[in-house]
Design a protein around this motif. Structure first.
Motif, PDB file in Angstrom:
ATOM      1  N   LEU A  22      90.113-110.694   6.205  1.00  0.00           N
ATOM      2  CA  LEU A  22      89.164-111.644   5.616  1.00  0.00           C
ATOM      3  C   LEU A  22      88.370-112.361   6.704  1.00  0.00           C
ATOM      4  N   TRP A  23      89.038-112.701   7.820  1.00  0.00           N
ATOM      5  CA  TRP A  23      88.307-113.348   8.919  1.00  0.00           C
ATOM      6  C   TRP A  23      87.214-112.417   9.453  1.00  0.00           C
ATOM      7  N   ARG A  28      81.500-111.283  10.040  1.00  0.00           N
ATOM      8  CA  ARG A  28      80.401-110.358   9.735  1.00  0.00           C
ATOM      9  C   ARG A  28      79.344-111.069   8.887  1.00  0.00           C
ATOM     10  N   ASP A  29      79.774-111.805   7.880  1.00  0.00           N
ATOM     11  CA  ASP A  29      78.833-112.541   7.028  1.00  0.00           C
ATOM     12  C   ASP A  29      78.071-113.597   7.829  1.00  0.00           C
ATOM     13  N   GLY A  34      73.026-116.289  11.952  1.00  0.00           N
ATOM     14  CA  GLY A  34      72.767-116.635  13.340  1.00  0.00           C
ATOM     15  C   GLY A  34      73.993-116.778  14.226  1.00  0.00           C
ATOM     16  N   SER A  35      75.171-116.447  13.738  1.00  0.00           N
ATOM     17  CA  SER A  35      76.374-116.541  14.563  1.00  0.00           C
ATOM     18  C   SER A  35      76.348-115.461  15.649  1.00  0.00           C
ATOM     19  N   ALA A  96      86.851-114.335  -0.730  1.00  0.00           N
ATOM     20  CA  ALA A  96      86.290-113.012  -1.007  1.00  0.00           C
ATOM     21  C   ALA A  96      85.194-113.137  -2.055  1.00  0.00           C
ATOM     22  N   ALA A  97      84.155-112.339  -1.902  1.00  0.00           N
ATOM     23  CA  ALA A  97      82.958-112.443  -2.746  1.00  0.00           C
ATOM     24  C   ALA A  97      83.288-112.419  -4.242  1.00  0.00           C
ATOM     25  N   ALA A  98      84.207-111.583  -4.660  1.00  0.00           N
ATOM     26  CA  ALA A  98      84.532-111.461  -6.084  1.00  0.00           C
ATOM     27  C   ALA A  98      85.179-112.723  -6.647  1.00  0.00           C
TER      28      ALA A  98
END
Length: 169
Positions: A22-23, A28-29, A34-35, A96-98
């Motif tokens: 998840l991290w 990635r997100d 800008g990270s 998580a997106a869901a």
């Protein structure tokens, strides 16, 4: 959250692989906002960091049955400076997106705040990327206010925007 919603509870050693995954998604997100933090390249380092949070009881998960669907890491600030307030630091939160927009993030945040308050924190500090409007709105909706502003500048194109060197010529 509803009775059939994910349960927020302390993480276990066996949860580390799922939390690390998840991290990686979080990192990635965040690159879209800008990270500079790389995701896969930091997998092992973050697994060790997450294990440290686990060891200090600063790692909670949102669990839906056997699946980890979110996590939060937090700690008390430790430093050499005397402060007017004991500060809790929230370093990572991810759902998580869901499972978003179902109260999971709020439950994780509130559980971390409760744990920090129990340890003597009087205020919680966190960072959010300025370009991540969804995250900023999430925190603002929960009474978080801007505290510090970080600024950055690329040093690759200094000749185009370096006013000091242009004035000196």
């Amino acid at each position: 959250m509803t009775p059939d919603s994910p349960v927020v509870e302390p993480a276990t050693q066996g949860d580390l692989p799922a939390i690390t995954e998840l991290w990686v998604r979080l990192a990635r997100d965040q690159r879209d906002h800008g990270s500079f933090v790389r995701d896969e390249e930091n997998r092992e380092t973050m697994r060790e960091t997450l294990a440290g949070h686990l060891h200090t009881d600063g790692l909670l998960v949102a669990r839906d049955g056997e699946s980890i669907v979110g996590f939060v890491t937090y700690s008390l600030e430790r430093g050499s400076l005397e402060l007017d307030a004991t500060r809790g630091l929230l370093s990572n939160i991810y759902v998580a997106a869901a499972y978003r927009d179902r109260g999971v993030g709020t439950a994780l945040l509130e559980a971390a705040e409760d744990a920090l308050a129990d340890r003597g924190a009087e205020v919680v500090i966190l960072e959010v990327l300025s370009d991540n409007e969804t995250a900023r709105r999430f925190y603002e909706d929960r009474a978080y206010e801007p505290y510090r502003v970080s600024m950055r500048r690329s040093l690759e194109d200094r000749s185009e925007n370096d006013t000091h060197s242009k004035e000196e010529r």
